[in-house]
Design a protein around this motif. Structure first.
Motif, mmCIF file in Angstrom:
data_model
loop_
_atom_site.group_PDB
_atom_site.id
_atom_site.type_symbol
_atom_site.label_atom_id
_atom_site.label_comp_id
_atom_site.label_asym_id
_atom_site.label_seq_id
_atom_site.Cartn_x
_atom_site.Cartn_y
_atom_site.Cartn_z
ATOM 1 N N ARG A 353 0.744 -0.893 -0.139
ATOM 2 C CA ARG A 353 0.510 0.075 0.312
ATOM 3 C C ARG A 353 1.075 1.191 -0.458
ATOM 4 N N ASP A 354 2.222 1.326 0.675
ATOM 5 C CA ASP A 354 2.988 2.355 0.338
ATOM 6 C C ASP A 354 3.235 2.986 -0.637
ATOM 7 N N ALA A 357 -0.616 -0.038 -4.473
ATOM 8 C CA ALA A 357 -1.205 -0.098 -4.605
ATOM 9 C C ALA A 357 -2.595 -0.118 -3.891
ATOM 10 N N VAL A 358 -3.786 -0.240 -4.631
ATOM 11 C CA VAL A 358 -5.086 0.167 -4.229
ATOM 12 C C VAL A 358 -5.829 -1.569 -3.650
ATOM 13 N N GLN A 359 -5.995 -1.750 -2.321
ATOM 14 C CA GLN A 359 -6.660 -2.771 -1.581
ATOM 15 C C GLN A 359 -8.263 -2.067 -2.661
ATOM 16 N N HIS A 376 -7.930 -10.537 0.596
ATOM 17 C CA HIS A 376 -7.110 -9.347 -0.007
ATOM 18 C C HIS A 376 -7.103 -9.420 -0.812
ATOM 19 N N LEU A 378 -5.274 -6.370 -4.220
ATOM 20 C CA LEU A 378 -4.545 -5.507 -4.127
ATOM 21 C C LEU A 378 -4.515 -5.180 -5.761
ATOM 22 N N ALA A 380 -1.566 -3.665 -8.453
ATOM 23 C CA ALA A 380 -0.407 -2.927 -7.694
ATOM 24 C C ALA A 380 0.216 -3.535 -9.516
ATOM 25 N N THR A 397 -2.482 -10.024 -5.651
ATOM 26 C CA THR A 397 -2.238 -9.373 -6.352
ATOM 27 C C THR A 397 -2.846 -8.835 -7.952
#
Length: 494
Positions: A353-354, A357-359, A376, A378, A380, A397
């Motif tokens: 996320r830092d 990446a969009v969760q 989860h 994401l 990215a 991801t």
């Protein structure tokens, strides 16, 4: 046709606070114990006095002493033990599945699948015993015959992981025994019962002689290096992480190795894929057993032309997954194995996320033990932490690809090379794509998690060396011995 009926189970197994060394079930002598806990409830299942280096040495010596007589048994006798073990496993189905659910935190569906895989492995191992073949080689020397005998390597050290513990122990232990070896087995500390003790009790009940299979449950810091470096270990079979596998390569010296290590499986969706089929496989291939499988889809690489449509359908399916108590047959995602694993997964999510990446889907851990991490999803690039690193948790991801060549580039842009999948309506195109992916296994229009016990498992690059499963196991657990026979006198140069 006559069918072999499964054996009728006797009383449920007990004594899971001891381990078999030299035919005697006893506790380890390290002076320390470890509690074996249920990842869902946190309850203690058993407490085991741990083995030390002296226990390990005794196990290897017992295996060395027992192995020649076991190897001298006829192939039919060794195969008979494997078939008997399969029958006992069938009779104890509920008992075995119950242990898998409680000890590994796997869902009932996972326990049933693992039970079925082990049954297949035992029957496949039985078929290996009579198929250890030698050969006659041509010779340029007149009157000379060259024979190549195939024989067991001797004593095999097996180190198994916690995620599919019964299966990933059995797939090495069963074929190694079937072709005449003895085994020293070290299971993961989180799953000592399903990773070793259940299998040992089943094989003992099936008639395996004392000392042929020995189990050492102990701390990695005390016996981890020792099992790899022991002078009586002729081969090491290891399934686990790449860093540990690299350490084994450095420490093992001159001996045979079979290593299945980490993975970063790409599931590739090309522009002509059946999206519903790809979504079904991606949900299973990402979140089965909470993503704690080395062959799991770590990334879904989707062609830009179908990316948004795929993501919409995929997210809808993931949000509908049932998360909770693994003993409830309706549960599809259960807890992760332990606190350390949970912390590592959450660290990768935070770093991704830092990195931008969009969760789309996520949540906080819950459940009685706090180890229930919801799925989860994401969006990215391929360099995000959750895409670049092996997550080994309920996290996927989704990476956008600009056409087939870019999808292939992204799939291969990793240090790992274990398993992969590709989706396309054109089978020939799928096979052409599969052959360009630098991995040990590629599945066309199927999930990267291989649930067929009768095929080879193994990786390329940092994902390992050697192959597990099927007839490849005969090659792995035996060695050639060349014997020449000179039938007539011949002149020598001096």
């Amino acid at each position: 046709m006559t069918q072999t009926m499964p054996a009728r189970a006797s009383a449920r197994y007990e004594g899971f606070d001891t381990m078999p060394i030299g035919g005697v079930w006893r506790g380890g002598r390290s002076g320390r114990s470890r509690a074996d806990t249920d990842p869902w409830s946190g309850d203690t299942l058993t407490e085991i006095p741990l083995a030390d280096a002296g226990d390990l040495d005794e196990a290897f010596r017992a295996a060395r002493d027992a192995q020649p007589d076991w190897a001298a048994r006829t192939p039919g006798e060794r195969a008979g033990v494997m078939r008997a073990a399969a029958g006992i496993l069938e009779a104890r189905r509920d008992e075995v599945v119950g242990w898998i659910v409680r000890e590994s935190g796997g869902t009932v569906a996972k326990g049933e699948l693992e039970w079925g895989l082990v049954r297949s492995v035992l029957y496949e191992a039985a078929s290996m015993a009579p198929h250890v073949e030698g050969r006659i080689m041509p010779s340029d020397v007149p009157g000379k015959e060259s024979r190549v005998y195939r024989r067991p390597v001797g004593v095999v050290a097996v180190i198994s992981p916690w995620n599919f513990p019964l299966q990933l122990s059995a797939r090495s232990v069963a074929p190694a025994l079937a072709v005449g070896n003895a085994v020293v087995l070290k299971p993961a500390s989180d799953t000592p019962v399903t990773g070793a003790l259940l299998l040992a009790k089943i094989l003992e009940e099936a008639g395996l002689p004392p000392g042929v299979l020995n189990v050492t449950i102990g701390a990695g810091g005390e016996i981890g290096d020792a099992i790899v470096e022991h002078p009586l270990a002729r081969m090491v079979s290891f399934t686990g992480s790449t860093p540990v596998g690299e350490g084994i390569v450095r420490k093992a010296g001159v001996r045979k190795l079979a290593l299945e290590l980490g993975g970063n499986g790409p599931l590739v969706v090309l522009d002509d894929a059946d999206l519903d089929r790809a979504v079904d496989a991606a949900v299973f291939g990402s979140f089965f057993h909470a993503g704690q499988i080395c062959m799991i889809a770590n990334r879904v690489i989707v062609d830009a032309s179908v990316h948004d449509a795929f993501v919409e359908r995929f997210v809808e399916r993931v949000r509908a997954l049932t998360v909770g108590d693994p003993s409830d047959e309706a549960t599809q995602v259960g807890p992760v194995i332990n606190r350390s694993q949970l912390d590592g997964i959450r660290d990768k999510i935070a770093r991704a996320r830092d990195q931008g990446a969009v969760q789309l889907v996520g949540g906080e851990p819950g459940g009685p033990s706090g180890l229930l991490l919801p799925p989860h999803v994401l969006l990215a690039g391929n360099d995000a932490a959750t895409a670049r690193e092996e997550v080994f948790g309920p996290v996927i991801t989704v990476v956008r690809a600009d056409g087939e060549d870019d999808a292939l580039r992204l799939a291969n842009d990793t240090e790992y090379g274990l398993s992969s999948a590709v989706f396309t309506r054109d089978i020939d195109r799928g096979v052409r794509f599969a052959l360009r992916v630098d991995v040990g296994m590629t599945h066309v229009n199927d999930a990267p998690v291989n649930d067929d016990a009768n095929t080879a498992f193994g990786g390329e690059k940092a994902s390992g060396i050697g192959r597990f499963g099927g007839r490849w196991a005969i090659e792995e657990f035996t060695t050639d011995h060349w014997v020449s026979v000179q039938h007539e006198r011949r002149p020598f140069p001096i």
